[in-house]
Design a protein around this motif. Structure first.
Motif, PDB file in Angstrom:
ATOM      1  N   SER A 184      37.202  24.989 -14.630  1.00 16.09           N
ATOM      2  CA  SER A 184      36.539  23.699 -14.350  1.00 16.09           C
ATOM      3  C   SER A 184      35.901  23.356 -15.828  1.00 16.09           C
ATOM      4  N   TRP A 185      35.857  22.058 -16.128  1.00 19.28           N
ATOM      5  CA  TRP A 185      35.398  21.658 -17.421  1.00 19.28           C
ATOM      6  C   TRP A 185      33.811  21.886 -17.427  1.00 19.28           C
ATOM      7  N   GLN A 186      33.121  21.908 -16.272  1.00 18.24           N
ATOM      8  CA  GLN A 186      31.635  22.190 -16.570  1.00 18.24           C
ATOM      9  C   GLN A 186      31.275  23.851 -16.373  1.00 18.24           C
ATOM     10  N   GLY A 187      30.566  24.255 -17.447  1.00 18.84           N
ATOM     11  CA  GLY A 187      30.352  25.586 -17.432  1.00 18.84           C
ATOM     12  C   GLY A 187      29.124  26.117 -17.147  1.00 18.84           C
ATOM     13  N   GLU A 188      28.607  27.152 -17.466  1.00 19.59           N
ATOM     14  CA  GLU A 188      27.313  27.746 -17.247  1.00 19.59           C
ATOM     15  C   GLU A 188      26.257  27.977 -18.214  1.00 19.59           C
ATOM     16  N   GLY A 189      26.769  27.382 -19.207  1.00 18.74           N
ATOM     17  CA  GLY A 189      25.806  27.474 -20.665  1.00 18.74           C
ATOM     18  C   GLY A 189      25.787  29.088 -21.028  1.00 18.74           C
ATOM     19  N   GLN A 190      26.649  29.823 -20.859  1.00 14.96           N
ATOM     20  CA  GLN A 190      26.551  31.140 -21.046  1.00 14.96           C
ATOM     21  C   GLN A 190      26.364  31.676 -22.541  1.00 14.96           C
ATOM     22  N   GLY A 191      26.666  30.637 -23.272  1.00 16.00           N
ATOM     23  CA  GLY A 191      26.301  31.142 -25.056  1.00 16.00           C
ATOM     24  C   GLY A 191      27.677  31.713 -25.215  1.00 16.00           C
ATOM     25  N   CYS A 192      27.613  32.079 -26.659  1.00 14.66           N
ATOM     26  CA  CYS A 192      28.690  32.710 -27.254  1.00 14.66           C
ATOM     27  C   CYS A 192      28.570  33.468 -28.282  1.00 14.66           C
ATOM     28  N   ASN A 193      29.385  33.953 -28.985  1.00 14.47           N
ATOM     29  CA  ASN A 193      29.211  34.913 -30.094  1.00 14.47           C
ATOM     30  C   ASN A 193      29.970  33.877 -31.352  1.00 14.47           C
ATOM     31  N   VAL A 194      29.224  33.575 -32.523  1.00 12.02           N
ATOM     32  CA  VAL A 194      29.725  32.751 -33.617  1.00 12.02           C
ATOM     33  C   VAL A 194      29.452  33.691 -34.787  1.00 12.02           C
ATOM     34  N   SER A 195      30.864  33.797 -35.373  1.00 13.21           N
ATOM     35  CA  SER A 195      30.676  34.544 -36.528  1.00 13.21           C
ATOM     36  C   SER A 195      31.629  33.873 -37.547  1.00 13.21           C
ATOM     37  N   ILE A 399      17.229  18.129 -31.163  1.00 11.83           N
ATOM     38  CA  ILE A 399      18.199  18.489 -30.444  1.00 11.83           C
ATOM     39  C   ILE A 399      18.181  19.996 -29.899  1.00 11.83           C
ATOM     40  N   SER A 400      17.718  20.669 -30.717  1.00 13.45           N
ATOM     41  CA  SER A 400      17.469  22.478 -30.438  1.00 13.45           C
ATOM     42  C   SER A 400      16.606  22.285 -29.057  1.00 13.45           C
ATOM     43  N   ARG A 401      15.418  21.820 -29.082  1.00 14.19           N
ATOM     44  CA  ARG A 401      14.470  21.498 -27.887  1.00 14.19           C
ATOM     45  C   ARG A 401      15.498  21.150 -26.702  1.00 14.19           C
ATOM     46  N   ALA A 402      16.172  20.111 -26.731  1.00 11.53           N
ATOM     47  CA  ALA A 402      16.954  19.801 -25.510  1.00 11.53           C
ATOM     48  C   ALA A 402      18.097  20.240 -24.977  1.00 11.53           C
ATOM     49  N   THR A 403      18.427  21.415 -25.849  1.00 11.39           N
ATOM     50  CA  THR A 403      19.471  22.261 -25.462  1.00 11.39           C
ATOM     51  C   THR A 403      18.957  23.774 -25.405  1.00 11.39           C
ATOM     52  N   LYS A 404      17.673  24.119 -25.585  1.00 10.45           N
ATOM     53  CA  LYS A 404      17.181  25.368 -25.602  1.00 10.45           C
ATOM     54  C   LYS A 404      17.427  26.167 -24.190  1.00 10.45           C
ATOM     55  N   GLY A 405      17.227  25.576 -23.077  1.00 12.09           N
ATOM     56  CA  GLY A 405      17.357  26.283 -21.966  1.00 12.09           C
ATOM     57  C   GLY A 405      18.694  26.647 -21.595  1.00 12.09           C
ATOM     58  N   LEU A 406      19.823  25.839 -22.314  1.00  8.73           N
ATOM     59  CA  LEU A 406      21.037  26.124 -21.797  1.00  8.73           C
ATOM     60  C   LEU A 406      21.895  27.435 -22.118  1.00  8.73           C
ATOM     61  N   GLY A 407      21.444  27.842 -23.386  1.00  3.97           N
ATOM     62  CA  GLY A 407      22.207  29.261 -24.044  1.00  3.97           C
ATOM     63  C   GLY A 407      23.197  28.597 -24.642  1.00  3.97           C
ATOM     64  N   CYS A 408      23.602  27.225 -25.134  1.00  6.05           N
ATOM     65  CA  CYS A 408      24.630  26.794 -25.727  1.00  6.05           C
ATOM     66  C   CYS A 408      24.290  26.664 -27.137  1.00  6.05           C
ATOM     67  N   LYS A 409      25.188  27.290 -27.906  1.00  8.43           N
ATOM     68  CA  LYS A 409      25.211  27.334 -29.489  1.00  8.43           C
ATOM     69  C   LYS A 409      25.484  25.982 -29.907  1.00  8.43           C
ATOM     70  N   ILE A 410      24.551  25.530 -30.990  1.00  9.43           N
ATOM     71  CA  ILE A 410      24.698  24.081 -31.492  1.00  9.43           C
ATOM     72  C   ILE A 410      25.093  24.445 -32.964  1.00  9.43           C
ATOM     73  N   ILE A 411      26.448  24.166 -33.294  1.00  4.47           N
ATOM     74  CA  ILE A 411      26.681  24.469 -34.588  1.00  4.47           C
ATOM     75  C   ILE A 411      26.782  23.150 -35.355  1.00  4.47           C
ATOM     76  N   ILE A 412      26.264  22.941 -36.409  1.00  5.32           N
ATOM     77  CA  ILE A 412      26.035  21.855 -37.234  1.00  5.32           C
ATOM     78  C   ILE A 412      26.890  21.849 -38.855  1.00  5.32           C
ATOM     79  N   VAL A 413      27.839  21.079 -38.780  1.00  4.10           N
ATOM     80  CA  VAL A 413      28.583  21.150 -39.824  1.00  4.10           C
ATOM     81  C   VAL A 413      28.512  20.149 -40.947  1.00  4.10           C
ATOM     82  N   SER A 414      27.977  20.638 -42.281  1.00  4.25           N
ATOM     83  CA  SER A 414      27.801  19.751 -43.204  1.00  4.25           C
ATOM     84  C   SER A 414      28.730  18.678 -43.659  1.00  4.25           C
ATOM     85  N   SER A 415      28.006  17.395 -44.241  1.00  2.00           N
ATOM     86  CA  SER A 415      29.090  16.589 -44.617  1.00  2.00           C
ATOM     87  C   SER A 415      28.605  15.729 -45.728  1.00  2.00           C
TER      88      SER A 415
END
Length: 592
Positions: A184-195, A399-415
């Motif tokens: 499914s394209w819809q997940g559980e907002g389980q988060g992830c490890n980013v390095s 942005i951080s507050r609106a997604t805080k409860g999801l466990g979703c990591k928001i990765i911001i790429v500079s431009s």
């Protein structure tokens, strides 16, 4: 010059522009009037539409022909015959930019010149500019920042874009790639490890630049020739490379960087091959492409070439050597231990507001999709064109507050297109926040540099926010069908992987300021990524490039209308068992 509808349509399709028969007819007439081909016409149109922020329609095509082409194609052969119709009116004069008034005035009558002078005065009057921007300014002359709400990231004073809000195709899937049935394209907002794949190549927000020495730059450029040449030698079993400038009675293989023999765009008569210091003492030789049935070259590309360069040729002034290119190859994939659950990513690239104001409804709509589909991570590239530091901090907090409860990591790429950033350099260091969020919500924000190679739950993701695809398509010369039957988009992405660099073009355009010390450290590909993200103004796509999943998600807004974003699903179990990562990936390009 004969230019067909198909020629113009194909060139516009590269940029994702839809065109009807009436527009094609008008564009064809312009080609005949100015004696230009379809490629040059479309390049001029894209420059015009990007600077004016306008869409492709008949009215804008008329303005394009009247105000843009006479200035850009100023030689006598490119001047169309006068058509005897008035081109100056209240709307065209008031909308003209300062640097365009002079060229318009050269076609004007004395009465019209007085109108132009008044228009220029209005444009240059500080009082008018202040009044026009009053709603964006604070009492001290700095940008005014209003209260934001979690459901709308726009300042309270921002006027919603009527054209964006009236769209009817929101949520429409414009492209599908791959097939992961059962997931499914819809997940559980389980988060992830980013390095970071390689922490030694990471840039910091406190790095210094503009201290580059010419010797260091030359060393970095020479190093890339030697590195890729060594890889080509091993891959093709080449015993040794010959010296570029030494004639030989036998066919020899040499290596070097593709260059242009003059200022201007590369063409099939101006191709040079410049060798490294060790193999050829930095000498160069002109290449003869006349007998080749297929090639794809751009300045900065490192190639291994079979040449036949005899003393007879040298004595009689035939300085061009016969050539045959040895194809480059990819770096290997690197597979790590992956978690058992699928990885769901969302990728969006700015601008995040329509061009007619500071209404961030597109970004708000994207956050609603994030809350609905609950991806494990969301990658947001910069390009907030009217943003300053305080507004940027407020947006990041919302942005951080609106997604805080999801466990979703928001990765911001500079431009480097962000107004709030003081860094005008490539590679560009990551952003940093000047304030701390009161509720500690910024823990789900991760700031990364441009470019960056990340490992997300074992999936290697390479990304850059700089539009290298657009820069390559303006610099490349190509003929014949390339290996693998790739189209133009695929071929451009393949160049990046073959050259082992996020930005292989040299010299770069004037608006890309490369620090080659940092480029050597941070802009080289350490491995071939499983997923390569290449945001561009060109048409959005998802492609299999020799096993790598390459994606251009498009931009969230294009002028006054909504654009696209990408959803990516990775079956980590399939990725572990497959030698080609693309088999474990599925992509959707979706209208915001």
């Amino acid at each position: 010059m004969s230019v067909s509808f198909e020629d113009i349509s194909d060139e516009l399709d590269v940029f994702g522009e839809d065109v009807d028969d009436s527009q094609l007819q008008r564009l064809q007439d312009i080609c005949q009037s100015y004696s230009i081909n379809a490629n040059e016409l479309v390049m001029q149109w894209m420059a015009f539409s990007s600077s004016r922020k306008v869409d492709l329609n008949l009215d804008n095509i008329e303005v394009f022909e009247r105000e843009w082409l006479p200035k850009k194609l100023s030689n006598s052969q490119s001047t169309p015959k006068a058509k005897g119709k008035a081109f100056l009116n209240k709307n065209t004069i008031s909308s003209a930019l300062e640097d365009q008034l002079e060229i318009i005035g050269s076609y004007a009558t004395p009465e019209e010149k007085s109108q132009i002078a008044q228009a220029a005065k209005r444009q240059l009057t500080p009082e008018n500019n202040n009044a026009r921007n009053k709603r964006f300014m604070g009492v001290n002359g700095s940008p005014s920042v209003k209260t934001f709400s979690p459901t709308s990231l726009s300042p309270a004073s921002a006027t919603p874009s009527a054209k964006f809000s009236s769209r009817s195709n929101s949520g429409e899937t414009v492209l599908k790639f791959g097939n992961l049935s059962g997931h499914s394209w819809q997940g559980e907002g389980q988060g992830c490890n980013v390095s970071f794949y390689d922490t030694s190549s990471c840039l910091t927000s406190h790095m210094k630049y503009m201290f580059q020495k010419m010797m260091d730059k030359a060393g970095a450029l020479n190093e890339i020739i030697e590195d890729i040449s060594q890889s080509l030698q091993n891959a093709h079993g080449i015993e040794e490379f010959g010296h570029l400038a030494l004639p030989s009675q036998e066919l020899v293989t040499v290596s070097g960087r593709i260059c242009c023999d003059s200022i201007g765009r590369l063409n099939n008569q101006s191709v040079l091959l410049e060798g490294s210091r060790d193999s050829s003492a930095g000498k160069s030789i002109s290449l003869d492409l006349s007998e080749l049935k297929q090639y794809s070259l751009f300045p900065g590309q490192v190639q291994a070439v079979d040449v036949f360069y005899t003393l007879y040729m040298l004595a009689f002034g035939r300085e061009k050597a016969s050539t045959k290119f040895n194809h480059a190859f990819f770096l290997p994939f690197f597979f790590l231990h992956q978690p058992a659950k699928p990885l769901r990513m969302m990728v969006a690239v700015g601008p995040y507001a329509p061009s007619d104001g500071l209404d961030y409804s597109p970004l708000s709509d994207l956050i609603k999709v994030i809350n609905r589909d609950k991806p494990d991570c969301c990658l947001l590239s910069g390009d907030l064109p009217d943003t300053y530091e305080e507004m940027f901090n407020n947006q990041m907090e919302e942005i951080s507050r609106a997604t805080k409860g999801l466990g979703c990591k928001i990765i911001i790429v500079s431009s480097n297109r962000d107004a709030h950033s003081c860094y005008s350099v490539y590679p560009q260091p990551p952003y940093s926040l000047s304030t701390h969020f009161s509720d500690g919500s910024k823990v789900n924000l991760i700031f990364v540099s441009d470019p960056a190679t990340l490992v997300i739950n074992g999936v290697v993701v390479g990304l850059t926010s700089t539009d290298i695809l657009m820069h390559l398509t303006k610099s490349e010369i190509s003929i014949g069908q390339q290996s693998g039957g790739l189209d133009r988009m695929g071929r451009l992405a393949q160049h990046i992987l073959h050259q082992h660099s996020y930005y292989p073009l040299y010299p770069a355009p004037d608006d890309v300021n490369i620090d080659y010390d940092m480029w050597e450290t941070a802009a080289r590909l350490p491995v071939t990524p499983h997923i390569l993200l290449l945001p561009s103004d060109l048409k959005a796509f998802a492609k299999d490039i020799e096993g790598c999943c390459c994606v251009n998600p498009g931009r969230l807004t294009t002028g006054l209308v909504g654009g696209t974003f990408a959803q990516i699903l990775v079956d980590t179990l399939a990725l572990r068992s497959s030698s080609l990562p693309v088999a474990a990936c599925a992509v959707k390009i979706v209208k915001v």
